[in-house]
Design a protein around this motif. Structure first.
Motif, short mmCIF file in Angstrom:
data_model
loop_
_atom_site.label_atom_id
_atom_site.label_comp_id
_atom_site.label_asym_id
_atom_site.label_seq_id
_atom_site.Cartn_x
_atom_site.Cartn_y
_atom_site.Cartn_z
N ILE A 298 54.00 -2.51 -52.71
CA ILE A 298 54.71 -3.69 -53.23
C ILE A 298 53.85 -4.93 -53.10
O ILE A 298 53.82 -5.79 -53.98
N GLY A 299 53.09 -5.00 -52.00
CA GLY A 299 52.16 -6.12 -51.84
C GLY A 299 51.11 -6.12 -52.93
O GLY A 299 50.74 -7.17 -53.47
N LEU B 262 57.82 3.31 -45.13
CA LEU B 262 57.87 1.85 -44.99
C LEU B 262 56.49 1.23 -45.17
O LEU B 262 56.31 0.29 -45.94
N ILE B 263 55.50 1.77 -44.47
CA ILE B 263 54.15 1.19 -44.53
C ILE B 263 53.53 1.38 -45.91
O ILE B 263 52.95 0.45 -46.49
N ASN B 264 53.66 2.59 -46.47
CA ASN B 264 53.07 2.84 -47.79
C ASN B 264 53.67 1.92 -48.86
O ASN B 264 52.96 1.34 -49.69
N TYR B 265 54.99 1.80 -48.83
CA TYR B 265 55.62 1.01 -49.89
C TYR B 265 55.45 -0.50 -49.66
O TYR B 265 55.45 -1.27 -50.62
N LEU B 266 55.28 -0.90 -48.41
CA LEU B 266 54.96 -2.31 -48.18
C LEU B 266 53.60 -2.66 -48.77
O LEU B 266 53.41 -3.70 -49.40
N ILE B 267 52.64 -1.76 -48.60
CA ILE B 267 51.31 -1.98 -49.18
C ILE B 267 51.37 -1.94 -50.71
O ILE B 267 50.77 -2.77 -51.40
N TRP C 165 63.64 -2.98 -56.73
CA TRP C 165 62.85 -2.18 -55.78
C TRP C 165 63.72 -1.17 -55.05
O TRP C 165 63.27 -0.05 -54.74
#
Length: 398
Positions: A82-83, A75-80, A50
């Motif tokens: 990756i989730g 950060l927020i976009n990629y957390l979503i 990642w």
């Protein structure tokens, strides 16, 4: 340009260096820090992958557009994203393919729910960022056709990679199981080969031994009949012990009785017939079954630890049938010069074998009378004889 492309590789190597260094100095595995480090170590290749992906995508898109977004937005976009990747691989694919017959219906439905939830979640995150932060700047957020298409395309992008990850993971897992199975089969083949070799050696060595004993017996019989008789009894006992089939486990009582007589004869020859032993058995017990070497071990224990030279108090061995139970009794004076150590190993072995073979259908009682007399009683319940149906019917008519 080439400098930016080398950044993710350098960062991955840097992360590997620090994580490996941290793991070398962990002591207490129960602390939160060490549990976190173990988690990172277990999935470190995920972190490396990642990290490389994020750097390449952020740097390449930023260089192409000549613009980099706010770190919080990334950060927020990629957390979503990756989730979504792990949710699709660990839940949607697993549940969708759980039942193969209906997976063609369940999997598309789960995919639609998943991609719809992803679109709503992205919109909600952008709307909150726009309302309560300045991360998006003056950018507006509208839930329109263009937003839905771009978000769905982005979600499908990660779902495709997630599907590939799911099948790759399953392939590697099955491959590992297959390799382990092949290793186990190879170990079994090696063990079988060793066992067969040991079995052949066990067959050759006793064959040579018995032939030798038979030769000594025939040559010593004219000049030393007592020694020849002892050799004959010893040979019979050893032959019986070797020929016992460990798979069958049981033998007839009459075979054990015959070897007990050989054992008594052998000890009498050694003691110049000075031992006082009374051996009694019912004729009814000879055709019953019993686990092999049990009676011989009991009698051998009596010879090893008993005082058998008092004619006024002889040792006694009896094998009888009482109330459909095979009863084995031994009674002897305790020798004051009996060997120390290993006194109970034979009896412990008997108890374990009886428990395994008979369970609650057998009991053993041991009693020592003021350390002068030793008595042992074994009771084994006999299964009722099952006669053929025709015999039972004839008996009923009579």
């Amino acid at each position: 340009m080439f400098f930016f492309l080398k950044i993710p590789l350098f960062a991955a190597h840097l992360l590997k260096f620090y994580t490996d260094d941290m793991f070398e100095h962990t002591d207490d595995p129960n602390t939160t820090k060490n549990r976190l480090l173990k988690f990172v170590k277990k999935y470190k290749y995920h972190f490396y992958g990642w990290l490389v992906f994020l750097f390449y995508e952020i740097v390449m898109v930023g260089l192409y557009l000549n613009h980099f977004g706010h770190p919080v937005r990334y950060l927020i976009n990629y957390l979503i994203n990756i989730g979504l990747f792990y949710f699709h691989a660990e839940f949607t694919m697993r549940i969708g393919l759980l039942r193969r017959r209906i997976s063609i219906i369940v999997l598309p439905l789960l995919f639609l729910v998943e991609i719809g939830s992803y679109t709503l979640l992205i919109f909600a995150a952008h709307w909150l960022l726009l309302q309560y932060t300045s991360v998006l700047g003056s950018t507006s957020v509208a839930f329109n056709y263009q937003f839905c298409i771009s978000t769905i395309f982005r979600g499908c992008y990660f779902i495709v990679f997630s599907t590939g990850y799911y099948f790759l993971k399953n392939y590697l897992t099955e491959r590992k199981k297959s390799d382990n199975l092949e290793k186990d089969q190879l170990k079994n083949l090696i063990q079988i080969a060793r066992t067969e070799g040991a079995y052949l050696r066990a067959q050759i060595n006793p064959h040579f031994l018995f032939n030798t004993l038979d030769f000594i017996y025939h040559n010593s019989r004219p000049t030393a009949p007592t020694a020849a008789e002892a050799i004959s009894s010893l040979s019979e006992i050893m032959r019986y012990a070797v020929e016992v089939n460990p798979d069958e486990n049981e033998t007839l009582v009459k075979r054990e009785v015959a070897q007990i007589e050989n054992l008594i004869n052998l000890h009498q020859l050694r003691a110049d017939h000075s031992l006082s032993i009374h051996f009694y058995y019912d004729e009814d017990v000879l055709e019953l079954s019993i686990i092999s070497l049990l009676m011989i071990t009991v009698v051998e224990n009596m010879f090893k630890h008993g005082d058998l030279r008092n004619p006024k108090d002889p040792a006694k061995i009896s094998v009888t049938l009482e109330d459909n139970e095979l009863v084995i009794n031994t009674s002897n004076r305790i020798s004051q010069t009996r060997p120390s150590g290993g006194a109970h190993s034979g009896l412990n072995n008997i108890i374990k074998r009886m428990q395994y073979a008979y369970g609650n259908d057998a009991t053993i009682k041991i009693n020592t009378d003021n350390q002068e007399r030793y008595t042992l009683e074994i009771r084994i319940k006999q299964k009722p004889v099952q006669y053929p149906a025709t015999v039972r019917n004839l008996s009923g008519q009579l």
